[in-house]
Scaffold this motif. Structure first.
Motif, mmCIF file in Angstrom:
data_model
loop_
_atom_site.group_PDB
_atom_site.id
_atom_site.type_symbol
_atom_site.label_atom_id
_atom_site.label_comp_id
_atom_site.label_asym_id
_atom_site.label_seq_id
_atom_site.Cartn_x
_atom_site.Cartn_y
_atom_site.Cartn_z
ATOM 1 N N THR A 87 71.955 110.863 43.978
ATOM 2 C CA THR A 87 73.408 110.880 43.824
ATOM 3 C C THR A 87 73.957 112.293 43.673
ATOM 4 N N PHE A 88 73.134 113.195 43.137
ATOM 5 C CA PHE A 88 73.610 114.559 42.903
ATOM 6 C C PHE A 88 73.880 115.293 44.216
ATOM 7 N N ILE A 89 72.913 115.263 45.144
ATOM 8 C CA ILE A 89 73.073 116.017 46.395
ATOM 9 C C ILE A 89 74.266 115.526 47.209
ATOM 10 N N PRO A 90 74.440 114.207 47.446
ATOM 11 C CA PRO A 90 75.617 113.782 48.213
ATOM 12 C C PRO A 90 76.939 114.155 47.553
ATOM 13 N N LEU A 91 77.005 114.045 46.229
ATOM 14 C CA LEU A 91 78.270 114.327 45.564
ATOM 15 C C LEU A 91 78.571 115.818 45.462
ATOM 16 N N LEU A 92 77.643 116.642 45.927
ATOM 17 C CA LEU A 92 77.978 118.049 46.126
ATOM 18 C C LEU A 92 78.914 118.205 47.322
ATOM 19 N N GLY A 93 78.892 117.204 48.211
ATOM 20 C CA GLY A 93 79.705 117.279 49.423
ATOM 21 C C GLY A 93 81.175 117.514 49.170
ATOM 22 N N PRO A 94 81.822 116.680 48.324
ATOM 23 C CA PRO A 94 83.236 116.911 48.041
ATOM 24 C C PRO A 94 83.507 118.234 47.337
ATOM 25 N N ALA A 95 82.463 118.847 46.761
ATOM 26 C CA ALA A 95 82.648 120.111 46.055
ATOM 27 C C ALA A 95 82.470 121.307 46.976
ATOM 28 N N ILE A 96 81.334 121.349 47.684
ATOM 29 C CA ILE A 96 81.064 122.528 48.526
ATOM 30 C C ILE A 96 81.687 122.402 49.911
ATOM 31 N N GLY A 97 82.044 121.154 50.318
ATOM 32 C CA GLY A 97 82.667 120.971 51.629
ATOM 33 C C GLY A 97 83.934 121.803 51.799
ATOM 34 N N PRO A 98 84.889 121.708 50.859
ATOM 35 C CA PRO A 98 86.098 122.527 50.996
ATOM 36 C C PRO A 98 85.835 124.026 50.902
ATOM 37 N N ILE A 99 84.805 124.425 50.152
ATOM 38 C CA ILE A 99 84.467 125.856 50.087
ATOM 39 C C ILE A 99 84.078 126.356 51.466
ATOM 40 N N ILE A 100 83.155 125.615 52.096
ATOM 41 C CA ILE A 100 82.718 125.997 53.446
ATOM 42 C C ILE A 100 83.856 125.818 54.437
ATOM 43 N N GLY A 101 84.596 124.705 54.282
ATOM 44 C CA GLY A 101 85.697 124.451 55.212
ATOM 45 C C GLY A 101 86.757 125.520 55.179
ATOM 46 N N GLY A 102 87.086 125.992 53.981
ATOM 47 C CA GLY A 102 88.082 127.059 53.868
ATOM 48 C C GLY A 102 87.617 128.345 54.520
ATOM 49 N N ALA A 103 86.356 128.702 54.276
ATOM 50 C CA ALA A 103 85.816 129.942 54.853
ATOM 51 C C ALA A 103 85.705 129.845 56.367
ATOM 52 N N VAL A 104 85.227 128.691 56.859
ATOM 53 C CA VAL A 104 85.037 128.517 58.303
ATOM 54 C C VAL A 104 86.369 128.504 59.040
ATOM 55 N N SER A 105 87.325 127.707 58.546
ATOM 56 C CA SER A 105 88.609 127.594 59.236
ATOM 57 C C SER A 105 89.369 128.916 59.245
ATOM 58 N N GLN A 106 89.178 129.720 58.207
ATOM 59 C CA GLN A 106 89.881 130.998 58.141
ATOM 60 C C GLN A 106 89.216 132.057 59.008
ATOM 61 N N SER A 107 87.917 131.918 59.253
ATOM 62 C CA SER A 107 87.189 132.956 59.997
ATOM 63 C C SER A 107 86.994 132.606 61.474
#
Length: 494
Positions: free
Chosen positions: A185-205
């Protein structure tokens, strides 16, 4: 190593999905009945090596990471997507939440298929389906194609909700369930946390389209690994295949306690495909659990869908900076999953010993109590400190506390369902999660309007008060009346 004592009965009197491991009595009565070759049968998933069991658990956990990352990874990129596809705020928000709606319907089909064809083929084929349509989403030039591809990729990704819990039930004895949950349960629920971090960096770059393509590449890597690592775990299917091979090699009518020698695939499919909806309709305890999970999941996605907007609009942060605030969720999830899972196992062992070695699904319930306290506390801290524009670290503390509570409640309720419906873990899990996926779709749609009307302070206060009304009675209801509610649901003909 599992012993016969580990294959326990629930308090409702239902056998575990695996038959009694010592099958000598059955063999004396009927030599054509195929069962396990004693309690140490190496073919039984309980007796597999820890390396194999952890490899499969971690693989599926990473698949769950992709599923939940894909749900929120584009949140920081929504303004860019809106500009490119020329859509308004509400329609753009649907691009985010329509994906979660697919989680309600995908498992209702995929879970029964996993009980007929096995966990492995359903997970691999569903992952390939996700990769195809998630890649298409990155090429979308119209709102229609974006919505369609998000729905279809969500159906493929929902295999995580269909397969992961059943595989845990297949491989890990009940006394080890908390430890396995710590990772699963820990690894999947990292998704909502790190997803926007990566998404913000990727979409901006490099652009928002790569938020889709990166996940497709990673999931393709997981599928390649699964071809070598993911061995079928479903005990029913393992024995059915063994019986089938014996029939072909000997000509004798070998069978298992689930399937006769002459049973048709069409009969098994028709019975299995309707099982999740029959469980949801006929099992009062699943209806209660479904309501609790629905509010938990819907509230989490409501907060997550507006979290990046808070930092960009009210705190003046960039897309990349706003994504970093999701690290607070990672911290909350980590604490809850690692500490809570171990407490779950210890409580389960303690209550089992206290009851004279008898077990019951209700032994999973006590972990819900800290969750019931932490969720409204986190909502209030997050909402009012954001409303008053307090330093960014304080709202992040609130969101971390909220994350702790969500994990505790989710772990407890999922483990409860696994223990209560061991014969049909896949279908029961799908039934219990049906409403939560609908809530995860619906709640974010009204989130912007709610916060615009009430502000973050009063908006979160409404959420917290509603949770107190629904969530605080939940552990006491399940503890006191869980066995009664389970007894009310007939399992005959399932």
């Amino acid at each position: 190593m599992a012993t016969q004592g580990e294959i326990e009965k629930s308090s409702a009197g239902t056998e575990a999905v695996e038959p009694v491991l010592n099958s000598s009595k059955n063999e004396e009565v009927d030599p054509y009945l195929v069962t396990w070759n004693g309690e140490n049968d190496p073919e039984h998933p309980y007796n597999w090596s820890l390396v194999r069991k952890w490899s499969i658990t971690i693989l599926l956990s990473n698949g769950g990471l992709v599923t939940l990352m894909s749900g929120v990874m584009l949140a920081p990129a929504l303004p860019s997507i809106s500009a490119d596809l020329q859509t308004g705020e509400e329609e753009t928000q649907i691009f985010l939440s329509i994906y979660v709606l697919a989680f309600a319907f995908g498992p209702m089909v995929l879970s029964p298929l996993a009980e007929v064809f096995g966990r492995r083929p359903v997970w691999i084929l569903s992952s390939c389906f996700y990769i195809l349509w998630n890649t298409v989403a990155g090429f979308s030039r119209t709102p229609g194609l974006m919505i369609a591809s998000r729905v279809l990729s969500g159906i493929g990704a929902s295999a995580e909700f269909s397969i992961s819990n059943p595989v845990l039930s297949d491989c890990w004895i009940p006394s080890q369930r908390g430890v396995s949950f710590a990772i699963s349960t820990f690894i999947p629920l990292l998704g909502p946390a790190i997803g926007p971090i990566i998404g913000g960096a990727v979409s901006q770059s490099i652009g928002w389209r790569w938020t889709f393509w990166i996940l497709s590449i990673y999931d393709g890597f997981l599928v390649a690994i699964a071809l070598f690592v993911f061995k079928e775990t479903y005990g029913v299917l393992i024995l059915n295949e063994k019986a089938s091979k014996l029939r072909k090699s000997t000509g004798n009518p070998y069978y298992t306690q689930w399937h006769g020698a002459s049973e048709k695939l069409s009969d098994r499919l028709s019975r299995s495909l309707t099982r999740p909806i029959r469980l949801l309709i006929t099992q009062p305890i699943l209806q209660v659990v479904a309501i609790f999970l629905a509010y938990n999941f819907g509230m989490l996605y409501l907060v997550l869908s507006t979290f990046a907007t808070l930092w960009i609009d009210r705190y003046g942060q960039t897309q990349t900076q706003s994504g970093l605030n999701y690290i607070a969720l990672v911290i909350g999830y980590t604490i809850a999953s690692q500490v809570g899972s171990r407490i779950m196992d210890r409580l389960w062992a303690y209550l089992k010993a206290k009851a004279g070695n008898d077990t019951a699904p209700e032994y999973r319930v006590p972990l819900m109590i800290p969750g019931a306290i932490l969720i409204p506390l986190g909502l209030l801290i997050y909402g009012w400190t954001a409303e008053k524009h307090v330093h960014w670290v304080v709202p992040d503390i609130g969101i971390a506390i909220l994350g702790c509570g969500i994990i505790n409640n989710t772990q407890s309720l999922q483990a409860y369902v696994m223990d209560a419906y061991r014969d049909y873990v896949a279908s029961a899990s799908a039934a219990s999660q049906f409403l939560r996926s609908i809530a995860g779709f619906a709640f974010p749609i009204f989130a912007p309007a709610m916060y615009q009307s009430l502000g973050y302070g009063w908006g979160n206060s409404v959420l917290a008060l509603t949770f107190v009304v629904i969530g605080w009675p939940a552990p006491f209801l399940l503890w006191r009346y869980g066995a009664t509610l389970r007894a009310m649901g007939s399992k005959k003909g399932l």
